[in-house]
Design an enzyme around this catalytic site. Structure first.
Site, PDB file in Angstrom:
ATOM      1  CE  LYS A   1       5.223   4.607   4.561  1.00  0.00           C
ATOM      2  NZ  LYS A   1       5.704   3.768   5.606  1.00  0.00           N
TER       3      LYS A   1
ATOM      4  CG  ASN B   1      -7.718 -13.047   8.174  1.00  0.00           C
ATOM      5  OD1 ASN B   1      -7.355 -12.530   9.211  1.00  0.00           O
ATOM      6  ND2 ASN B   1      -6.948 -13.055   7.115  1.00  0.00           N
ATOM      7  N   GLY B   2      -7.287 -15.879   5.963  1.00  0.00           N
ATOM      8  CA  GLY B   2      -6.163 -16.816   5.957  1.00  0.00           C
ATOM      9  C   GLY B   2      -6.099 -17.545   4.629  1.00  0.00           C
TER      10      GLY B   2
ATOM     11  CD  GLU C   1       3.640   1.990   1.993  1.00  0.00           C
ATOM     12  OE1 GLU C   1       3.276   0.816   2.077  1.00  0.00           O
ATOM     13  OE2 GLU C   1       4.224   2.575   2.917  1.00  0.00           O
TER      14      GLU C   1
ATOM     15  CG  HIS D   1      29.075   1.159  -7.431  1.00  0.00           C
ATOM     16  ND1 HIS D   1      30.326   0.901  -7.938  1.00  0.00           N
ATOM     17  CD2 HIS D   1      29.271   1.824  -6.269  1.00  0.00           C
ATOM     18  CE1 HIS D   1      31.244   1.369  -7.100  1.00  0.00           C
ATOM     19  NE2 HIS D   1      30.627   1.935  -6.082  1.00  0.00           N
TER      20      HIS D   1
ATOM     21  NE  ARG E   1      -7.606  -7.968   9.801  1.00  0.00           N
ATOM     22  CZ  ARG E   1      -6.588  -8.361  10.544  1.00  0.00           C
ATOM     23  NH1 ARG E   1      -6.032  -7.525  11.385  1.00  0.00           N
ATOM     24  NH2 ARG E   1      -6.113  -9.590  10.445  1.00  0.00           N
TER      25      ARG E   1
ATOM     26  CE  LYS F   1      -1.206  -0.211  10.225  1.00  0.00           C
ATOM     27  NZ  LYS F   1      -0.155   0.640   9.670  1.00  0.00           N
TER      28      LYS F   1
ATOM     29  CD1 TRP G   1      -5.125  -7.010   0.388  1.00  0.00           C
ATOM     30  CD2 TRP G   1      -4.335  -9.100   0.530  1.00  0.00           C
ATOM     31  NE1 TRP G   1      -3.871  -7.034  -0.177  1.00  0.00           N
ATOM     32  CE2 TRP G   1      -3.358  -8.297  -0.106  1.00  0.00           C
ATOM     33  CE3 TRP G   1      -4.055 -10.452   0.727  1.00  0.00           C
ATOM     34  CZ2 TRP G   1      -2.134  -8.806  -0.534  1.00  0.00           C
ATOM     35  CZ3 TRP G   1      -2.844 -10.959   0.301  1.00  0.00           C
ATOM     36  CH2 TRP G   1      -1.896 -10.132  -0.325  1.00  0.00           C
TER      37      TRP G   1
ATOM     38  CB  CYS H   1      -9.555 -11.163   5.222  1.00  0.00           C
ATOM     39  SG  CYS H   1      -9.233 -11.730   3.567  1.00  0.00           S
TER      40      CYS H   1
ATOM     41  CD  GLU I   1       9.272   3.751   6.059  1.00  0.00           C
ATOM     42  OE1 GLU I   1       9.487   2.620   5.575  1.00  0.00           O
ATOM     43  OE2 GLU I   1       8.152   4.097   6.478  1.00  0.00           O
TER      44      GLU I   1
HETATM   45  C1  F6R Z   1       4.638   0.084   4.876  1.00  0.00           C
HETATM   46  C2  F6R Z   1       4.079  -0.859   5.834  1.00  0.00           C
HETATM   47  C3  F6R Z   1       4.458  -2.289   5.690  1.00  0.00           C
HETATM   48  C4  F6R Z   1       4.655  -2.933   7.079  1.00  0.00           C
HETATM   49  C5  F6R Z   1       4.896  -4.431   6.912  1.00  0.00           C
HETATM   50  C6  F6R Z   1       5.173  -5.105   8.235  1.00  0.00           C
HETATM   51  O1  F6R Z   1       4.168   1.369   5.127  1.00  0.00           O
HETATM   52  O2  F6R Z   1       3.319  -0.502   6.696  1.00  0.00           O
HETATM   53  O3  F6R Z   1       5.583  -2.446   4.905  1.00  0.00           O
HETATM   54  O4  F6R Z   1       5.725  -2.311   7.724  1.00  0.00           O
HETATM   55  O5  F6R Z   1       3.779  -5.027   6.320  1.00  0.00           O
HETATM   56  O6  F6R Z   1       4.091  -4.994   9.119  1.00  0.00           O
HETATM   57  P1  F6R Z   1       4.241  -5.272  10.652  1.00  0.00           P
HETATM   58  O7  F6R Z   1       5.147  -4.239  11.233  1.00  0.00           O
HETATM   59  O8  F6R Z   1       2.860  -5.176  11.201  1.00  0.00           O
HETATM   60  O9  F6R Z   1       4.829  -6.644  10.795  1.00  0.00           O
END
Ligand code: F6R
Length: 609
Positions: free
Chosen positions: A486, A100-101, A489, A505, A27, A604, A74, A2, A482
């Protein structure tokens, strides 16, 4: 999680609110809404969907007025629909809230308020807030908010407007971020800095449970006991251009192409490029602390957790200090076995991730020294840590992290070299050798970025598959995780990361010609082991894309496709190998027509558990 925006001044509020919502959309983007106060009436426009849909609605009939709030959601409580969208109203349309929360005790509050005669229309936790403020409102708007917040359990950042006291926005936070922007004869409220930069770079960060009463001419901030506070105004040095796409199709692509620059930013001031030595005066942690560390615990979520995992390899190799790595969300609910001689490193791009913040607080209780690696000055994690190392990535707008990931890696390299120097686990010539290679990384990244056309072609071939396995070994294992994250997601293609040696395994059972494997196979000390793993994969008719070292003649005879990265030291490969994987995921997702910067269901900054 949010985004909140607020404006009070003499301009029309709607364009400012919409612009802010667009900048905060990373957000959350389930639904969006605004409320504008004029002539003792508050008009609300809100809808399910993205800010663009709200903008369309407002084009037809935008409410006029100079005070307003906006929200991009969100969803946590109540599915995304028009009614659950914020802002939310009390019974008489006199008190309007954006939030937000999560309000954890909303059910009991809701039941009580219903018994008092309040009428609820949404399924959200947020709706209790305007009703509660309504019921606590006697003569004083700020006091009504203050008294109501005393009854709230959970996390919040809120903005409130009221027709009963129309020249004000009252705002507060606990666990979710909120920033006040200071203009000339106008004031702003926002969840994050990018929403304000076009108007002002003078901001005040609200701290936990502080309450701000904002008018167009200024702000009065009190703590939860009602004491007036004199808070520092911070000048933010991010430029407006840093939050534009600058001709790139998506922020994610722009941010990948900024990686050369952010790596240089991280070297600057920390490493003397001519003497190839560290500049300890700009590095965090007192020397005594570094000397006495017995164990390091690194805590993070998501991609930051994968940099933490790479950090384990880096720290253990260079400093000999044992390192444990944990998801913040798991760590916080386990028995905490840290002590005073342990160093806790919390990694968080946003500095606001709720689980990482909670993990930090658990480490604080255990008496450990706390170092934060974060991108955002003034963020909750930066404020609560003992020392902060900023990852200097600049604003990252794409929801999927890219440049912050490599920035975090850079910080971990520099930090572990510093520890190795202080603790004398490496001699100066060994440190010098790694530094000499580290400062060549930006040129190597430039070379990889030039391979984008090759990667676009590969995306053409690979985008039609529905499952991928990513393999890596040693320090490149976290990069396999990672790479898979990527891809899944942003493209919604199923992808799993695995330690290459673990493949037989279990996951090998999945493999056939419909299930491509991406293997990170640089010429490092486990090279021949990974080559054997590739042969095992090829024996199952599987298509293999390898990320390999430039000049490797053997790999092309084994893998089907190869992306070459420049030769470097074993320990430094992750910062190179991750970049083609970011580009690969980006181009597959883009080819599939996905909303790369705003993948579905994600946000984010994850400020709720
Ligand atoms: C994936 C991504 C998320 C963040 C995670 C932690 O591309 O961006 O997995 O890495 O939400 O976020 P931060 O680093 O802001 O704590």
């Amino acid at each position: 999680m949010c985004g909140i925006i607020g404006y009070i001044g003499s301009k029309e509020a709607v364009p400012i609110l919409l612009d802010g919502l667009k900048k905060l959309e990373y957000r959350g983007y389930d639904s969006a809404g605004i409320a504008v106060l004029k002539d003792n009436k508050i008009k609300i426009v809100k809808c399910k969907g993205k800010v663009a849909k709200l903008e369309n609605l407002l084009e037809k009939d935008a409410p006029k007025g100079n005070i307003g709030l906006g929200h991009t959601r969100w969803a946590t409580h109540g599915k995304p629909n028009d009614i659950n969208a914020h802002p939310h109203n009390g019974c008489n349309s006199e008190i309007v809230v954006v939030h937000n929360g999560i309000i954890e005790n909303y059910m009991s509050l809701r039941e009580r308020l219903i018994l008092e005669g309040h009428n609820f229309i949404s399924e959200t936790d947020t709706e209790v807030l305007p009703h509660l403020i309504e019921s606590n409102y006697h003569n004083d708007f700020t006091l009504a908010v203050k008294e109501s917040l005393k009854e709230i359990e959970g996390s919040y950042a809120i903005g409130v407007i009221s027709t009963r006291d129309p020249g004000k926005i009252v705002a507060s936070r606990c666990g979710s971020p909120l920033i006040i922007g200071i203009g000339e004869g106008e004031m702003f409220l926002a969840s994050d800095i990018p929403a304000l930069l076009i108007y002002t770079n003078r901001v005040i960060f609200l701290e936990e449970r502080e309450i701000a009463t904002i008018t167009k001419d200024g702000v009065e901030i009190i703590n939860s006991k009602g004491k007036i506070l004199h808070k520092k105004v911070i000048n933010i040095d991010w430029g407006e251009e840093m939050i534009e796409k600058s001709g790139y199709k998506h922020f994610m692509l722009k941010e990948i192409f900024q990686e050369t620059m952010v790596i240089r930013n991280n070297l600057e001031g920390r490493i003397n490029l001519s003497t190839k030595t560290l500049q300890p005066e700009n590095l965090p942690l007192p020397l005594d602390r570094i000397k006495e560390i017995e164990r390091i615990s690194i805590l993070a979520c998501g991609s930051s957790y994968y940099t933490a995992l790479a950090g384990k390899y880096i720290f253990e190799e260079l400093t000999g200090i044992p390192v444990e790595v944990d998801y913040s969300s798991e760590f916080r609910y386990r028995k905490i076995l840290l002590g005073k001689k342990d160093l806790a490193i919390l990694i968080s791009q946003s500095g606001e991730t709720a689980d990482t913040l909670a993990a930090l607080r658990a480490c604080r209780k255990a008496g450990s020294y706390i170092l934060a690696l974060t991108n955002v000055r003034g963020s909750a994690i930066s404020r609560e840590a003992d020392s902060v190392m900023y990852i200097k990535a600049g604003p990252e707008i794409g929801v999927a992290t890219t440049k912050a990931f490599v920035s975090q890696l850079m910080c971990l390299y520099i930090l572990s070299l510093y520890f190795a120097q202080v603790r004398k686990t490496l001699d100066l010539s060994e440190i010098n050798k790694i530094i000499s290679e580290l400062i060549k990384i930006p040129q190597m990244v430039e070379i990889i970025l030039l391979k984008e056309p090759e990667i676009i072609k590969l995306s053409e071939e690979f985008h039609k598959y529905h499952n991928f396995l990513y393999l890596g070994r040693g320090i490149n294992y976290p990069i396999a995780l990672e790479g898979a994250l990527k891809l899944k997601e942003i493209s919604y293609i199923h992808a799993e990361g695995y330690a290459a040696g673990e493949m037989k395994h279990g996951p090998i059972a999945l493999l056939d010609k419909t299930f491509p494997v991406v293997v990170i196979v640089p010429q490092d000390k486990v090279y021949t082991k990974v080559i054997n793993n590739i042969k095992e994969v090829k024996a199952r008719d599987t298509l293999v894309l390898a990320i390999a070292t430039e000049g490797d003649k053997e790999i092309i005879n084994i893998a089907d496709k190869v992306i070459y990265i420049p030769k470097t030291l074993d320990i430094l490969y992750p910062i190179l190998s991750v970049i083609p994987l970011q580009l690969f995921a980006y181009h597959i997702a883009d080819r599939l027509g996905c909303d790369v910067d705003k993948p579905r269901n994600l946000a984010k900054s994850v400020t709720v558990e």
